[in-house]
Design an enzyme around this catalytic site. Structure first.
Site, PDB file in Angstrom:
ATOM      1  N   THR A  90       0.951  -1.134  -0.069  1.00  0.00           N
ATOM      2  CA  THR A  90       0.030  -0.216  -0.063  1.00  0.00           C
ATOM      3  C   THR A  90       1.049   1.285   0.136  1.00  0.00           C
ATOM      4  O   THR A  90       1.479   1.480   1.233  1.00  0.00           O
ATOM      5  CB  THR A  90      -1.000   0.056   1.310  1.00  0.00           C
ATOM      6  OG1 THR A  90      -1.898  -1.111   1.216  1.00  0.00           O
ATOM      7  CG2 THR A  90      -1.716   1.276   1.054  1.00  0.00           C
ATOM      8  N   VAL A 164      -6.916   3.816  -5.685  1.00  0.00           N
ATOM      9  CA  VAL A 164      -8.245   2.787  -5.315  1.00  0.00           C
ATOM     10  C   VAL A 164      -7.941   2.361  -3.856  1.00  0.00           C
ATOM     11  O   VAL A 164      -8.699   2.113  -3.063  1.00  0.00           O
ATOM     12  CB  VAL A 164      -8.373   1.963  -6.263  1.00  0.00           C
ATOM     13  CG1 VAL A 164      -9.509   0.850  -5.919  1.00  0.00           C
ATOM     14  CG2 VAL A 164      -8.769   2.672  -7.647  1.00  0.00           C
ATOM     15  N   LYS A 165      -6.545   1.601  -3.714  1.00  0.00           N
ATOM     16  CA  LYS A 165      -6.442   1.097  -2.296  1.00  0.00           C
ATOM     17  C   LYS A 165      -6.494   1.938  -1.215  1.00  0.00           C
ATOM     18  O   LYS A 165      -6.933   1.637   0.034  1.00  0.00           O
ATOM     19  CB  LYS A 165      -5.096   0.029  -2.323  1.00  0.00           C
ATOM     20  CG  LYS A 165      -4.645  -0.335  -1.159  1.00  0.00           C
ATOM     21  CD  LYS A 165      -5.556  -1.667  -0.917  1.00  0.00           C
ATOM     22  CE  LYS A 165      -5.413  -2.218   0.374  1.00  0.00           C
ATOM     23  NZ  LYS A 165      -4.389  -2.347   1.058  1.00  0.00           N
ATOM     24  N   ILE A 166      -5.892   3.077  -1.521  1.00  0.00           N
ATOM     25  CA  ILE A 166      -6.004   4.066  -0.552  1.00  0.00           C
ATOM     26  C   ILE A 166      -7.817   4.458  -0.129  1.00  0.00           C
ATOM     27  O   ILE A 166      -7.830   4.514   1.044  1.00  0.00           O
ATOM     28  CB  ILE A 166      -5.118   5.331  -0.837  1.00  0.00           C
ATOM     29  CG1 ILE A 166      -3.738   5.114  -0.821  1.00  0.00           C
ATOM     30  CG2 ILE A 166      -5.509   6.380   0.173  1.00  0.00           C
ATOM     31  CD1 ILE A 166      -2.996   6.369  -1.430  1.00  0.00           C
TER      32      ILE A 166
END
Length: 285
Positions: A90, A164-166
């Site tokens: 991440t 998008v992961k954040i």
């Protein structure tokens, strides 16, 4: 041969999964005990980053963007042309874009492929991966990534996966706080947590937190997801940092971030991230 750098909670899970899939795997981690665990599972262990020059694909599972960037400064020049690096950390989208541009100049490809699902998902091959970067390279590495994931999506250009992961982790952090507050409200109204969850999960307010986190780690007081308060605080900070760099005001995000930060006095970074439930219960008692 497939390379894997970073053998912590997630990377260690990758080793288990890939060895089960009979993948020829070369591993490395700065911690000797992590290298020993990989060796015990049957993986080959590199002596240095230069050993990865023979790999066609290299997976990264590292704590933060600065470490990814530092490692790639050393690793990149050793990679053969056409090598595909998939960063499952991440990380920060801006760093990812810079690393992808450097990779293009040096003749290899850098994809961002952060994951959700925790160590259990890594070990079982059920995690979700969202990928940003070159579509052709993604197509080449897809068969490998499908062995590691339950859901695999190409999202967009370089940095898209990490963006998008954040967003995903910020929403998880927010839903944990909100569900914890609703649990307090329900308790004061004489409604049990199980009754609340049954109603929420039948309605439009349901989420991964209400459907998975609460029954799996909170209502049973297990708190053993393998993902810590420190990691979630870092990810929440990535969201506020990205918003700041983009020049946008996100008041709800700032409020959620403040709650996670204020919980430090009661919950240290090593606590399971689902224990934010305890903080909200006691602070409003």
């Amino acid at each position: 041969m497939i390379g894997l750098i970073g053998l912590g909670a997630m990377g260690g899970g990758y080793v288990s999964r890939l060895m089960d899939q009979k993948i020829d795997l070369l591993c490395y981690d700065a911690m000797p005990e992590a290298r020993d665990r990989a060796r015990e599972l049957g993986a080959s262990v590199a002596q240095s980053l230069a050993d990865f020059c023979a790999c066609e694909t290299v997976l990264l599972s590292l704590p933060k963007a600065a470490i990814v960037a530092s490692l790639m400064d050393e690793l990149g020049p050793n990679l053969k042309p056409g090598t595909i690096v998939v960063d499952t950390s991440t990380s920060e989208p801006d760093t990812t874009k810079q690393l992808a541009a450097t990779a293009e100049r040096q003749g290899y490809v850098f994809l961002d492929g952060p994951v959700s699902g925790g160590p259990l998902g890594a070990r079982s091959g059920t995690m979700t991966m969202v990928v940003g970067g070159d579509k052709t390279a993604f197509a080449k590495v897809r068969p490998l990534l499908e062995k590691m994931t339950g859901k695999l999506l190409h999202i967009g250009p370089s940095g898209a996966g990490h963006t998008v992961k954040i967003a995903n982790n910020l929403l998880c952090a927010a839903n944990l706080v909100l569900m914890s507050e609703m649990a307090q409200m329900a308790e004061r109204a004489g409604i049990s947590l199980s009754e609340l969850l049954a109603g929420i999960n039948a309605g439009s307010g349901r989420s991964g937190v209400s459907e998975v986190n609460f029954p799996k780690w909170i209502t049973n007081e297990a708190y053993d997801s393998g993902f810590t308060m420190g990691l979630m605080r870092k990810d929440v900070g990535l969201a506020t940092g990205l918003a700041g760099r983009l020049g946008i005001d996100l008041p709800a995000t700032e409020a959620i971030a403040a709650i996670w930060e204020s919980s430090r006095e009661e919950l240290d970074d090593n606590a399971d991230f689902n224990e934010i439930f305890k903080f909200r219960n006691t602070s409003n008692a």
